[in-house]
Write a protein that holds these residues in place. Structure first.
Motif, PDB file in Angstrom:
ATOM      1  N   LYS A  59       0.835  -1.210   0.000  1.00  0.00           N
ATOM      2  CA  LYS A  59       0.000   0.000   0.000  1.00  0.00           C
ATOM      3  C   LYS A  59       0.866   1.256   0.000  1.00  0.00           C
ATOM      4  O   LYS A  59       0.507   2.260  -0.594  1.00  0.00           O
ATOM      5  CB  LYS A  59      -0.912   0.030   1.231  1.00  0.00           C
ATOM      6  N   GLN A  60       1.964   1.201   0.699  1.00  0.00           N
ATOM      7  CA  GLN A  60       2.821   2.370   0.824  1.00  0.00           C
ATOM      8  C   GLN A  60       3.775   2.505  -0.359  1.00  0.00           C
ATOM      9  O   GLN A  60       4.511   3.476  -0.442  1.00  0.00           O
ATOM     10  CB  GLN A  60       3.639   2.292   2.117  1.00  0.00           C
ATOM     11  N   SER A  61       3.764   1.556  -1.250  1.00  0.00           N
ATOM     12  CA  SER A  61       4.615   1.500  -2.443  1.00  0.00           C
ATOM     13  C   SER A  61       6.108   1.613  -2.115  1.00  0.00           C
ATOM     14  O   SER A  61       6.852   2.328  -2.754  1.00  0.00           O
ATOM     15  CB  SER A  61       4.211   2.563  -3.473  1.00  0.00           C
ATOM     16  N   ILE A  62       6.505   0.888  -1.081  1.00  0.00           N
ATOM     17  CA  ILE A  62       7.919   0.801  -0.728  1.00  0.00           C
ATOM     18  C   ILE A  62       8.449  -0.482  -1.347  1.00  0.00           C
ATOM     19  O   ILE A  62       7.752  -1.488  -1.410  1.00  0.00           O
ATOM     20  CB  ILE A  62       8.108   0.766   0.805  1.00  0.00           C
ATOM     21  N   SER A  63       9.660  -0.447  -1.797  1.00  0.00           N
ATOM     22  CA  SER A  63      10.245  -1.644  -2.379  1.00  0.00           C
ATOM     23  C   SER A  63      10.315  -2.723  -1.319  1.00  0.00           C
ATOM     24  O   SER A  63      11.045  -2.604  -0.323  1.00  0.00           O
ATOM     25  CB  SER A  63      11.641  -1.335  -2.908  1.00  0.00           C
ATOM     26  N   LEU A  64       9.532  -3.756  -1.500  1.00  0.00           N
ATOM     27  CA  LEU A  64       9.411  -4.822  -0.520  1.00  0.00           C
ATOM     28  C   LEU A  64      10.730  -5.543  -0.284  1.00  0.00           C
ATOM     29  O   LEU A  64      11.143  -5.755   0.854  1.00  0.00           O
ATOM     30  CB  LEU A  64       8.347  -5.822  -0.983  1.00  0.00           C
ATOM     31  N   TYR A  65      11.402  -5.895  -1.342  1.00  0.00           N
ATOM     32  CA  TYR A  65      12.646  -6.655  -1.188  1.00  0.00           C
ATOM     33  C   TYR A  65      13.721  -5.840  -0.491  1.00  0.00           C
ATOM     34  O   TYR A  65      14.463  -6.364   0.340  1.00  0.00           O
ATOM     35  CB  TYR A  65      13.144  -7.130  -2.551  1.00  0.00           C
ATOM     36  N   SER A  66      13.822  -4.576  -0.797  1.00  0.00           N
ATOM     37  CA  SER A  66      14.857  -3.770  -0.145  1.00  0.00           C
ATOM     38  C   SER A  66      14.545  -3.571   1.330  1.00  0.00           C
ATOM     39  O   SER A  66      15.448  -3.602   2.169  1.00  0.00           O
ATOM     40  CB  SER A  66      15.006  -2.422  -0.844  1.00  0.00           C
ATOM     41  N   LEU A  67      13.280  -3.397   1.677  1.00  0.00           N
ATOM     42  CA  LEU A  67      12.918  -3.181   3.074  1.00  0.00           C
ATOM     43  C   LEU A  67      13.144  -4.450   3.909  1.00  0.00           C
ATOM     44  O   LEU A  67      13.706  -4.389   5.008  1.00  0.00           O
ATOM     45  CB  LEU A  67      11.462  -2.726   3.176  1.00  0.00           C
ATOM     46  N   VAL A  68      12.732  -5.591   3.411  1.00  0.00           N
ATOM     47  CA  VAL A  68      12.943  -6.844   4.131  1.00  0.00           C
ATOM     48  C   VAL A  68      14.434  -7.156   4.216  1.00  0.00           C
ATOM     49  O   VAL A  68      14.934  -7.584   5.257  1.00  0.00           O
ATOM     50  CB  VAL A  68      12.164  -7.996   3.460  1.00  0.00           C
ATOM     51  N   GLY A  69      15.145  -6.909   3.126  1.00  0.00           N
ATOM     52  CA  GLY A  69      16.583  -7.157   3.134  1.00  0.00           C
ATOM     53  C   GLY A  69      17.318  -6.294   4.145  1.00  0.00           C
ATOM     54  O   GLY A  69      18.176  -6.779   4.883  1.00  0.00           O
ATOM     55  N   VAL A  70      16.961  -5.027   4.194  1.00  0.00           N
ATOM     56  CA  VAL A  70      17.598  -4.127   5.169  1.00  0.00           C
ATOM     57  C   VAL A  70      17.261  -4.559   6.589  1.00  0.00           C
ATOM     58  O   VAL A  70      18.128  -4.551   7.475  1.00  0.00           O
ATOM     59  CB  VAL A  70      17.178  -2.661   4.909  1.00  0.00           C
TER      60      VAL A  70
END
Length: 124
Positions: A95-106
């Motif tokens: 919903k927030q249009s954040i890159s999912l893979y980068s956020l989980v990876g970080v």
């Protein structure tokens, strides 16, 4: 060596008043007790022989401790990952249009870095 009863019979035991009273009285009693007036008993190198005969602590025990710490950290990470509500987090991130893979990876890398730093800090 002198036992407690001998101290009491000699009259140099610490009184109840000294225990509850001034520090000067306690300091005087303590300095008297710490005086070594007894002659030195030569042990003919016995202590040195015993210390030399003791087994050397193996380095494996230190490695096992570090391995067990790594296993504990990995288990804690798995428990947290198991309890984490990934589906709700993924839906909200979409919903927030954040890159999912980068956020989980970080998130995973930062938690791994913090736990590894904790292990290194605990070993020192």
């Amino acid at each position: 060596m002198v036992n407690f009863e001998q101290h009491n019979t000699k009259g140099n035991a610490l009184s109840e008043m000294a225990l509850e009273g001034s520090d000067q009285e306690f300091d005087a009693w303590l300095s008297e007790q710490l005086q070594f007036n007894e002659p030195h008993l030569d042990n003919d190198g016995f202590c040195d022989r015993v210390m030399a005969a003791l087994p050397v602590q193996p380095k494996r025990s230190k490695r096992r401790a570090s391995y067990s710490q790594y296993i504990a950290v990995a288990a804690a990470l798995l428990i947290v990952a198991w309890q984490f509500p990934f589906t709700e987090a993924v839906a909200e991130m979409a919903k927030q249009s954040i890159s999912l893979y980068s956020l989980v990876g970080v998130g995973l890398l930062s938690s791994l870095a913090v736990m590894t730093g904790g292990i290194f800090a605990a070993r020192r």
